[in-house]
Design a protein around this motif. Structure first.
Motif, mmCIF file in Angstrom:
data_model
loop_
_atom_site.group_PDB
_atom_site.id
_atom_site.type_symbol
_atom_site.label_atom_id
_atom_site.label_comp_id
_atom_site.label_asym_id
_atom_site.label_seq_id
_atom_site.Cartn_x
_atom_site.Cartn_y
_atom_site.Cartn_z
ATOM 1 N N SER A 165 0.873 -1.282 -0.077
ATOM 2 C CA SER A 165 -0.025 -0.020 0.021
ATOM 3 C C SER A 165 0.878 1.230 0.094
ATOM 4 N N ALA A 166 1.942 1.153 0.301
ATOM 5 C CA ALA A 166 3.069 2.132 0.299
ATOM 6 C C ALA A 166 3.620 2.523 -1.020
ATOM 7 N N GLY A 167 3.529 1.618 -2.076
ATOM 8 C CA GLY A 167 4.065 1.611 -3.139
ATOM 9 C C GLY A 167 5.081 0.940 -3.434
ATOM 10 N N ASP A 168 5.893 0.332 -2.447
ATOM 11 C CA ASP A 168 6.912 -0.359 -2.504
ATOM 12 C C ASP A 168 6.727 -1.558 -3.386
ATOM 13 N N LYS A 169 7.801 -1.949 -4.335
ATOM 14 C CA LYS A 169 7.633 -3.004 -5.347
ATOM 15 C C LYS A 169 8.678 -4.229 -4.996
ATOM 16 N N MET A 170 8.201 -5.289 -5.200
ATOM 17 C CA MET A 170 9.084 -6.610 -4.902
ATOM 18 C C MET A 170 8.843 -7.529 -6.018
ATOM 19 N N THR A 171 9.562 -7.932 -6.692
ATOM 20 C CA THR A 171 9.734 -8.689 -8.094
ATOM 21 C C THR A 171 10.907 -9.864 -7.801
ATOM 22 N N LEU A 172 10.359 -11.009 -8.272
ATOM 23 C CA LEU A 172 11.091 -11.944 -8.324
ATOM 24 C C LEU A 172 11.328 -12.110 -10.030
ATOM 25 N N CYS A 173 12.501 -12.446 -10.382
ATOM 26 C CA CYS A 173 12.872 -12.712 -11.907
ATOM 27 C C CYS A 173 13.677 -13.889 -11.982
ATOM 28 N N LEU A 174 13.097 -14.766 -12.846
ATOM 29 C CA LEU A 174 13.985 -16.137 -13.035
ATOM 30 C C LEU A 174 14.342 -16.144 -14.459
ATOM 31 N N HIS A 175 15.462 -16.841 -14.649
ATOM 32 C CA HIS A 175 15.992 -17.279 -15.994
ATOM 33 C C HIS A 175 16.267 -18.550 -16.039
ATOM 34 N N GLU A 176 16.550 -19.267 -17.105
ATOM 35 C CA GLU A 176 16.602 -20.756 -17.311
ATOM 36 C C GLU A 176 18.140 -21.097 -17.142
ATOM 37 N N GLY A 177 19.043 -20.121 -16.948
ATOM 38 C CA GLY A 177 20.394 -20.307 -16.702
ATOM 39 C C GLY A 177 20.894 -20.351 -15.364
ATOM 40 N N GLY A 178 22.245 -20.835 -15.434
ATOM 41 C CA GLY A 178 22.802 -21.017 -14.084
ATOM 42 C C GLY A 178 23.267 -19.947 -13.215
ATOM 43 N N HIS A 179 24.384 -19.848 -12.564
ATOM 44 C CA HIS A 179 24.959 -18.977 -11.693
ATOM 45 C C HIS A 179 25.747 -17.855 -12.665
ATOM 46 N N SER A 180 24.848 -16.787 -12.995
ATOM 47 C CA SER A 180 25.215 -15.763 -14.141
ATOM 48 C C SER A 180 24.697 -14.393 -13.725
ATOM 49 N N VAL A 181 25.468 -13.520 -14.045
ATOM 50 C CA VAL A 181 24.948 -12.171 -14.110
ATOM 51 C C VAL A 181 25.183 -11.421 -15.559
ATOM 52 N N ARG A 182 24.233 -10.410 -15.840
ATOM 53 C CA ARG A 182 24.480 -9.698 -17.308
ATOM 54 C C ARG A 182 24.100 -8.307 -17.082
ATOM 55 N N ALA A 183 24.778 -7.408 -17.745
ATOM 56 C CA ALA A 183 24.801 -6.185 -17.652
ATOM 57 C C ALA A 183 23.332 -5.384 -17.636
ATOM 58 N N GLU A 184 22.533 -5.983 -18.579
ATOM 59 C CA GLU A 184 21.221 -5.556 -18.942
ATOM 60 C C GLU A 184 20.399 -5.762 -17.579
ATOM 61 N N TRP A 185 20.665 -6.672 -16.746
ATOM 62 C CA TRP A 185 19.945 -6.885 -15.640
ATOM 63 C C TRP A 185 20.097 -5.700 -14.453
ATOM 64 N N LEU A 186 21.261 -5.324 -14.437
ATOM 65 C CA LEU A 186 21.833 -3.907 -13.462
ATOM 66 C C LEU A 186 20.869 -2.972 -14.189
ATOM 67 N N ALA A 187 21.003 -2.710 -15.494
ATOM 68 C CA ALA A 187 20.145 -1.586 -16.311
ATOM 69 C C ALA A 187 18.807 -1.609 -15.651
ATOM 70 N N LEU A 188 18.172 -2.831 -15.916
ATOM 71 C CA LEU A 188 16.670 -3.195 -15.456
ATOM 72 C C LEU A 188 16.547 -2.541 -14.017
ATOM 73 N N GLY A 189 17.380 -3.060 -13.227
ATOM 74 C CA GLY A 189 17.076 -2.713 -11.755
ATOM 75 C C GLY A 189 17.246 -1.280 -11.392
ATOM 76 N N TYR A 190 18.321 -0.722 -12.056
ATOM 77 C CA TYR A 190 18.437 0.794 -11.865
ATOM 78 C C TYR A 190 17.095 1.680 -12.420
ATOM 79 N N SER A 191 16.851 1.157 -13.515
ATOM 80 C CA SER A 191 15.681 1.950 -14.295
ATOM 81 C C SER A 191 14.268 1.790 -13.463
#
Length: 166
Positions: free
Chosen positions: A134-160
């Motif tokens: 109700s305060a407008g805070d957002k919680m999101t769970l995002c899954l991908h089919e890969g393993g233990h990894s990170v991608r730059a576009e995920w950081l851009a998604l988070g910041y945006s």
């Protein structure tokens, strides 16, 4: 826990004193063990950051029972085939990595996240479920089919999604 959070308190104080940083737009993010630290910061320093983006890391078991989760903006990204930090955690020596679904459930309950909302625009390969309190805070769970990894576009998604458009 207390030494780690004190370190981040000092880091934020130092950075904001020396550089023209808008401290209302800070994003805490980390991968693997850094993701675990990001969860700890969300628990212990929820109001110090605009948002939290843990990637492939969650709390150690057992979950903390004293987090003041009165609402934080968080996107957790994790691979369904991750064997380093599996979604359900794994034992390591005499301890155990936490379970992502339990951490998300704790956050959902403690922060009163109820209403399902559309997830932010997603990079290819992510499937997300988002909710808001109700305060407008957002919680999101995002899954991908890969393993233990990170991608730059995920950081851009988070910041945006967490800082630019809260």
């Amino acid at each position: 826990d207390s030494r780690e959070t004190a370190y981040f308190d000092a880091l934020i104080d130092d950075v904001t004193a020396r550089f023209p940083v808008d401290d209302s737009k800070l994003l805490a993010t980390g991968f693997s063990a850094g993701g675990m630290m990001t969860w700890t910061l969300a628990c212990r320093r929820g109001q110090s950051f605009a948002g939290f983006l843990p990637i492939a890391g969650t709390f150690w078991a057992p979950l903390p029972d004293d987090c003041p989760f009165d609402g934080v903006n968080l996107i957790h990204i994790h691979g369904t085939a991750d064997k380093v930090v599996p979604l359900t955690g794994r034992p390591i020596a005499d301890t155990h990595q936490g379970d992502v679904s339990e951490a998300m459930a704790e956050l959902s309950t403690s922060g009163n996240y109820e209403a399902a909302v559309p997830s932010p625009p997603l990079p290819e390969g992510l499937t997300c479920e988002a909710s808001r309190n109700s305060a407008g805070d957002k919680m999101t769970l995002c899954l991908h089919e890969g393993g233990h990894s990170v991608r730059a576009e995920w950081l851009a998604l988070g910041y945006s999604a967490l800082v630019e458009q809260p």
